[in-house]
Motif scaffolding. Structure first.
Motif, PDB file in Angstrom:
ATOM      1  N   VAL A  88      -8.543  -9.364 -18.359  1.00 21.71           N
ATOM      2  CA  VAL A  88      -7.807  -8.748 -17.258  1.00 21.71           C
ATOM      3  C   VAL A  88      -8.749  -8.580 -16.073  1.00 21.71           C
ATOM      4  N   ILE A  89      -8.348  -9.142 -14.945  1.00 23.97           N
ATOM      5  CA  ILE A  89      -9.127  -9.003 -13.710  1.00 23.97           C
ATOM      6  C   ILE A  89      -8.352  -8.071 -12.794  1.00 23.97           C
ATOM      7  N   ALA A  90      -8.952  -6.918 -12.497  1.00 25.86           N
ATOM      8  CA  ALA A  90      -8.325  -5.920 -11.628  1.00 25.86           C
ATOM      9  C   ALA A  90      -8.956  -6.005 -10.243  1.00 25.86           C
ATOM     10  N   LYS A  91      -8.099  -5.990  -9.228  1.00 21.58           N
ATOM     11  CA  LYS A  91      -8.559  -6.058  -7.842  1.00 21.58           C
ATOM     12  C   LYS A  91      -8.024  -4.838  -7.102  1.00 21.58           C
ATOM     13  N   ALA A  92      -8.935  -4.005  -6.625  1.00 25.67           N
ATOM     14  CA  ALA A  92      -8.565  -2.796  -5.890  1.00 25.67           C
ATOM     15  C   ALA A  92      -8.765  -3.041  -4.400  1.00 25.67           C
ATOM     16  N   LYS A  93      -7.830  -2.533  -3.607  1.00 25.43           N
ATOM     17  CA  LYS A  93      -7.925  -2.649  -2.154  1.00 25.43           C
ATOM     18  C   LYS A  93      -7.512  -1.316  -1.552  1.00 25.43           C
ATOM     19  N   VAL A  94      -8.382  -0.771  -0.714  1.00 20.90           N
ATOM     20  CA  VAL A  94      -8.057   0.469  -0.015  1.00 20.90           C
ATOM     21  C   VAL A  94      -7.068   0.113   1.083  1.00 20.90           C
ATOM     22  N   SER A  95      -5.864   0.727   1.021  1.00 17.55           N
ATOM     23  CA  SER A  95      -4.846   0.372   2.010  1.00 17.55           C
ATOM     24  C   SER A  95      -4.709   1.424   3.110  1.00 17.55           C
ATOM     25  N   LYS A  96      -4.969   2.674   2.776  1.00 17.10           N
ATOM     26  CA  LYS A  96      -4.896   3.739   3.786  1.00 17.10           C
ATOM     27  C   LYS A  96      -6.099   4.652   3.599  1.00 17.10           C
ATOM     28  N   LEU A  97      -6.956   4.659   4.588  1.00 12.35           N
ATOM     29  CA  LEU A  97      -8.162   5.476   4.535  1.00 12.35           C
ATOM     30  C   LEU A  97      -8.032   6.564   5.588  1.00 12.35           C
ATOM     31  N   HIS A  98      -7.969   7.806   5.141  1.00 12.26           N
ATOM     32  CA  HIS A  98      -7.835   8.938   6.057  1.00 12.26           C
ATOM     33  C   HIS A  98      -9.116   9.757   5.989  1.00 12.26           C
ATOM     34  N   LYS A  99     -10.098   9.418   6.807  1.00 10.17           N
ATOM     35  CA  LYS A  99     -11.374  10.139   6.795  1.00 10.17           C
ATOM     36  C   LYS A  99     -11.184  11.599   7.202  1.00 10.17           C
ATOM     37  N   ASN A 100     -10.260  11.852   8.161  1.00  9.46           N
ATOM     38  CA  ASN A 100     -10.068  13.222   8.617  1.00  9.46           C
ATOM     39  C   ASN A 100      -9.203  14.032   7.645  1.00  9.46           C
ATOM     40  N   HIS A 101      -8.568  13.368   6.702  1.00 13.80           N
ATOM     41  CA  HIS A 101      -7.819  14.048   5.654  1.00 13.80           C
ATOM     42  C   HIS A 101      -8.607  13.920   4.359  1.00 13.80           C
ATOM     43  N   ASP A 102      -8.043  14.387   3.293  1.00  9.52           N
ATOM     44  CA  ASP A 102      -8.761  14.310   2.022  1.00  9.52           C
ATOM     45  C   ASP A 102      -8.114  13.333   1.047  1.00  9.52           C
TER      46      ASP A 102
END
Length: 187
Positions: free
Chosen positions: A137-151
């Motif tokens: 199993v090859i899992a690929k993660a992608k950050v789609s929404k990065l909210h630096k000012n939120h948590d």
């Protein structure tokens, strides 16, 4: 000694390439590697990746990631490989237990976060087909929404066997470096 030096210079060289370079059989290369205690290619790749990624991954120890991370760019993307073995499947039908596929995806979602603390706040997951013993199993993660000012950060993970999608998940990750610093100050 030439064999050891060649592998040290390029740990990703295959036994076949070594055999061709030294004009001997692949079996001779394998025997020489065993005699010199040089691991096979897969183990060498794993060792290089563990050394490299152990310093990069912040949110959890690299040995707590389910599967082997083979690539990571914090707060962007990551890839891991998980080989389904006998201990990961139901004995009567050899189908992988779902919690192993979830754990691979979830731990990859945690690992990709560029914070000291990253926890799964919410997950929306779908198992698309059964995975059997012996499959990779090859899992690929992608950050789609990065909210630096939120948590919070949203990480999408797609898992494949060969080119077939077998699992997909959207993980909402809680992230907070300040919380860890606060906890350390009060211990």
């Amino acid at each position: 000694m030439k064999l050891k030096e060649t592998i040290e210079l390029n740990p990703f060289i295959t036994d076949e390439d070594l055999a061709e370079q030294f004009q001997v059989s692949v079996q001779t290369i394998r025997l020489d590697r065993l005699e010199l205690s040089i691991p096979e290619l897969r183990e060498r790749i794993k060792n290089v990746a563990e050394k490299r990624f152990a310093e990069e991954v912040k949110a959890l120890p690299i040995d707590e990631v389910i599967g082997e991370i083979i690539d990571i760019e914090l707060d962007q993307s990551a890839i891991s490989i998980f080989d389904v073995k006998k201990e990961h499947v139901f004995s009567r039908n050899l189908i992988a237990r779902g919690h192993h596929l979830f754990a691979q995806a979830n731990s990859l979602a945690v690992a990709v976060i560029d914070e000291d603390v990253a926890l799964t706040a919410k997950a929306n997951i779908h198992f698309l087909r059964s995975v059997k013993a012996g499959e990779r199993v090859i899992a690929k993660a992608k950050v789609s929404k990065l909210h630096k000012n939120h948590d919070r950060t949203v990480v999408n993970v797609l898992s494949y066997v060969e080119n077939e999608l077998v699992f997909k998940g959207e993980f909402e990750m809680y992230r907070n470096r300040a919380q860890l610093d606060h906890n350390r100050d009060h211990d």
